[in-house]
Design an enzyme around this catalytic site. Structure first.
Site, PDB file in Angstrom:
ATOM      1  N   ASP A 433       0.427  -1.100   0.764  1.00  0.00           N
ATOM      2  CA  ASP A 433      -0.020   0.004   0.338  1.00  0.00           C
ATOM      3  C   ASP A 433       0.931   1.293   0.196  1.00  0.00           C
ATOM      4  O   ASP A 433       2.256   1.194   0.429  1.00  0.00           O
ATOM      5  CB  ASP A 433      -0.635   0.204   1.792  1.00  0.00           C
ATOM      6  CG  ASP A 433      -2.416   0.883   1.233  1.00  0.00           C
ATOM      7  OD1 ASP A 433      -2.231   1.736   0.678  1.00  0.00           O
ATOM      8  OD2 ASP A 433      -2.182   1.695   2.682  1.00  0.00           O
ATOM      9  N   THR A 435       0.499   4.682   0.630  1.00  0.00           N
ATOM     10  CA  THR A 435      -0.118   5.779   2.156  1.00  0.00           C
ATOM     11  C   THR A 435       0.582   5.135   3.704  1.00  0.00           C
ATOM     12  O   THR A 435      -0.609   3.660   4.096  1.00  0.00           O
ATOM     13  CB  THR A 435      -1.464   6.447   2.433  1.00  0.00           C
ATOM     14  OG1 THR A 435      -1.796   6.763   1.314  1.00  0.00           O
ATOM     15  CG2 THR A 435      -1.478   7.456   3.202  1.00  0.00           C
ATOM     16  N   ASP A 632      -1.637  -0.845   6.345  1.00  0.00           N
ATOM     17  CA  ASP A 632      -1.842  -0.567   7.297  1.00  0.00           C
ATOM     18  C   ASP A 632      -3.020  -0.217   7.847  1.00  0.00           C
ATOM     19  O   ASP A 632      -3.911   0.460   8.432  1.00  0.00           O
ATOM     20  CB  ASP A 632      -0.490   0.626   7.762  1.00  0.00           C
ATOM     21  CG  ASP A 632      -1.098   1.236   7.198  1.00  0.00           C
ATOM     22  OD1 ASP A 632      -1.658   1.877   6.058  1.00  0.00           O
ATOM     23  OD2 ASP A 632      -0.542   2.958   7.759  1.00  0.00           O
TER      24      ASP A 632
END
Length: 744
Positions: A433, A435, A632
């Site tokens: 991912d 960000t 996250d």
């Protein structure tokens, strides 16, 4: 570094073992973390005991494992200074009977030369000396052996019980009723007895168990050292401003605590005043101290180095990150690797085969062997039973797993279970991912570019004044930047937030609008003069907002989410290991491509929804790739669960961590490379251990059965067999402990 409160509650303890055990985990955790000074006390009520080799065996009281006979251990070690009670018991039995074993052995070897008494009397002396060795020192082995037969779970104690029992029973009969044996059993004036074989086997087995228990205690050293990190007291600031030191168990959520230089942060919380650098290496593996000021998160057990901090506690007891790490490591240490299931299956059949080989050895020697053939038969059958103990086989993989999970924890890598360690080395594709994984996840203001007639400072001041009412992360970055520059902000009136395209309001008598191109078009404001600069900034990975006052463009503001300093190095390491890296992000494709280009990532998927990430994982798996997913956020959870190995950033949400098999406490991609290296080393170590155990038994059993006797005249005495058995277990443990020195 906020590791969410209920990070692991739903995953692992409760999922694997039911609510009762999950509850006990927490009750258990609450005790050692806050009060590690309870040294020497008995384990608290609610302790769950499990077998190191069979984690599915769980009970609420001490005892032996019904499958392998090992003494059960608490699921979570405590900081008790006391010696392992089983180790103390075995040591006592060993040292009290060792002199007797030495005397019995010397009499058997040189008694006939000394001629202190007739050989018939010597048999009685050996019997008297051997009874306490076999029936007291060896009693736990017979209990476990009988238990294994009763539960139809043959194991090493079946073999030791049969072997020593047979040698001792035969010798007792030969001493009490020598007349029942034919003349061929006579040797030097008495029927040959083998008390010394039984005695030496029991003494050596006790010694082997002592060495194994001592070495096994080192495998939980990682958890012990983590538990030892927690300070014993905290300095609490009362409502009237007075301060006093209180035990950690008395700290509650919301308390204000003072952390002076050189002291450990007592619990998880947030800084309310002061600034300092905090050394978090003990939990995250990050070597450099991290600067902290008001509003920053603190992790319990980390070390405050320079300044004084006042903090507000947010999580105490079982909820602190330290407690959750301890819980996760303990759970991983007790889990069973796929390779172990094979070893267990083999061990069960192996014991049956050994008993069959021992019976065949007894009869073949008795029928065709040299005189006294049945004595040879008995001794060789005992040697087969003893040397073939599958303890080395049973210990081979659990030892490696326990050492590896402990080692990983010290580097800020948490494995959920043994299967995760075994699978991670096979991964060849990594989906990341953007960000919070590649980037910091915290937008920061980059620059303001004014339209003619305005200054950059004025653009920032007006935008920040308007944005004070917004809760958007980009707005927060702008307001924070203005305050850091000491700009005086005006109050915004008539504030209104457009649906994802911008905000409007009245500041200092001017009607301001701040947002993207869509908002400017909606208001009929011409920003064409700023578009080239906007596109250039977007190409560098920044998000761009336009500011207009009274229908005229004032300037633009660029906010970017900086790439983590460790990301380029981490990606280079992963590529060098042959991993293909794919980026999947919900961000716009222009920004995503800009970040990917800067990091050298070829495959980019922008504007993806959670369902798209899941589909991407499935598609790659269908193409034959072994996929790891690193993320996250809540949006990553479905993909993390679907991936062959899900890797959660410790800086992220608890949902992500509950879905992942591996958690990186620090949220640093370099941890993936370290975890994968550890996975490769651990699996290699497990294979070495299993290989050693198999080879040892493959060579030992034929030698003990006397297959080489016709060719070489070699026979293996049961005493040598017992020594070899103990050494094989010790060597497997020693090999596993090498993993503590692995450089990831």
């Amino acid at each position: 570094m906020d590791m969410q409160t209920h990070k692991h509650e739903g995953h692992g303890t409760t999922r694997q073992h039911g609510h009762v055990h999950g509850h006990h985990h927490h009750g258990r955790l609450h005790e050692p973390s806050p009060a590690p000074d309870a040294a020497g006390e008995a384990p608290p009520a609610g302790t769950i005991y499990t077998c190191p080799m069979h984690p599915e065996v769980r009970q609420d009281h001490p005892g032996n494992c019904p499958k392998c006979g090992m003494t059960l251990e608490p699921v979570l070690p405590t900081l008790d200074e006391d010696e392992n009670p089983e180790l103390a018991d075995f040591s006592r039995r060993f040292w009290w009977t060792l002199p007797l074993t030495v005397v019995v052995t010397l009499l058997a070897m040189v008694g006939h030369r000394l001629q202190w008494f007739s050989m018939g009397v010597q048999s009685w002396v050996e019997l008297v000396l051997s009874v306490p060795i076999v029936l007291w020192a060896g009693w736990p082995f017979f209990v476990r052996g009988v238990q294994s037969i009763r539960l139809r779970s043959p194991n090493m104690w079946t073999l030791i019980g049969l072997g020593t029992g047979a040698a001792f029973a035969y010798s007792v009969v030969a001493t009490l009723a020598p007349d029942v044996f034919p003349d061929s059993f006579q040797a030097m004036g008495r029927v040959a007895v083998y008390f010394e074989a039984a005695a030496v086997i029991i003494s050596l087995t006790l010694l082997g168990q002592m060495l194994e228990l001592k070495a096994r205690s080192q495998t939980s050293a990682a958890i012990q050292s983590l538990l030892g990190l927690a300070p014993k007291t905290a300095r609490r600031i009362a409502a009237d401003g007075s301060e006093d030191d209180v035990p950690l168990t008395h700290v509650h959520v919301g308390d204000l605590l003072r952390v002076r230089p050189g002291e450990k942060v007592p619990v998880d919380g947030v800084v309310t005043e002061g600034s300092s650098a905090v050394d978090e290496a003990m939990l995250t593996g990050e070597p450099l101290p991290v600067s902290k000021r008001a509003g920053d998160k603190l992790i319990g057990a980390t070390l405050n180095t320079s300044g004084t901090l006042v903090m507000r506690s947010e999580r105490v007891g079982a909820q602190t990150m330290l407690s959750q790490i301890v819980q996760m490591v303990a759970q991983a240490q007790r889990s069973k690797a796929p390779m172990q299931r094979m070893a267990d299956l083999v061990a069960g059949w192996f014991v049956m085969a050994v008993v069959a080989i021992a019976v065949v050895t007894f009869f073949v020697w008795g029928i065709v062997g040299p005189e006294p053939s049945w004595v040879y038969g008995l001794i060789n059958a005992v040697a087969v039973l003893i040397i073939a103990c599958p303890c080395a086989l049973g210990l081979a993989t659990p030892m490696s797993i326990m050492v590896a999970t402990g080692r990983a924890a010290t580097q800020g890598i948490l494995f959920r279970d043994a299967a995760a360690i075994e699978h991670l080395r096979k991964v060849n594709t990594l989906i990341v991912d953007k960000t919070g994984t590649l980037t910091e996840g915290k937008p920061s203001f980059e620059r303001a570019m004014p339209a003619p007639g305005f200054s950059a400072e004025e653009v920032l001041r007006l935008a920040a004044s308007l944005d004070q009412g917004s809760e958007h992360p980009l707005a927060d970055a702008i307001v924070r930047a203005a305050r850091e520059q000491g700009l005086v902000l005006d109050k915004a009136e008539g504030f209104e937030s457009g649906s994802g395209i911008g905000v409007r309001g009245l500041v200092g008598g001017r009607q301001l609008a701040l947002g993207n191109t869509a908002l400017m078009e909606q208001l009929g404001i011409d920003v064409s003069g700023l578009l080239p600069q906007a596109e250039a900034l977007r190409g560098q990975g920044a998000s761009v907002m336009f500011l207009a006052a009274d229908g005229k463009p004032v300037g633009l503001l660029a906010v970017s989410d900086p790439v983590k300093a460790s990301t380029p190095e981490a990606l280079a390491t992963l590529r060098a290991k042959g991993l293909r890296v794919v980026m999947a992000t919900g961000d716009g494709i222009t920004t995503a491509r800009a970040v990917a280009t800067r990091l050298g990532i070829d495959e980019v998927h922008g504007e993806v929804k959670p369902a798209d990430k899941l589909a991407l994982v499935r598609r790659l798996q269908a193409d034959g790739h072994v996929v790891a997913m690193a993320g996250d956020g809540i949006n990553d959870a479905p993909a993390l669960a679907q991936a062959d190995v899900g890797i959660a950033m410790g800086t992220g949400t608890d949902v992500a961590m509950n879905s992942a098999q591996v958690t990186l406490v620090k949220g640093d991609l370099r941890g993936i490379a370290a975890a994968r290296a550890l996975s490769v080393q651990t699996v290699a170590n497990m294979k070495q251990n299993l290989g050693f155990a198999f080879i040892y038994n493959a060579l030992g059993v034929p030698l003990a059965a006397g297959l080489l006797y016709p060719l070489t005249g070699w026979l293996l005495s049961p005493m040598i067999a017992a020594l070899a058995m103990s050494l094989s277990s010790a060597s497997v443990i020693a090999n596993a402990l090498r993993l503590r020195r692995v450089r990831a």
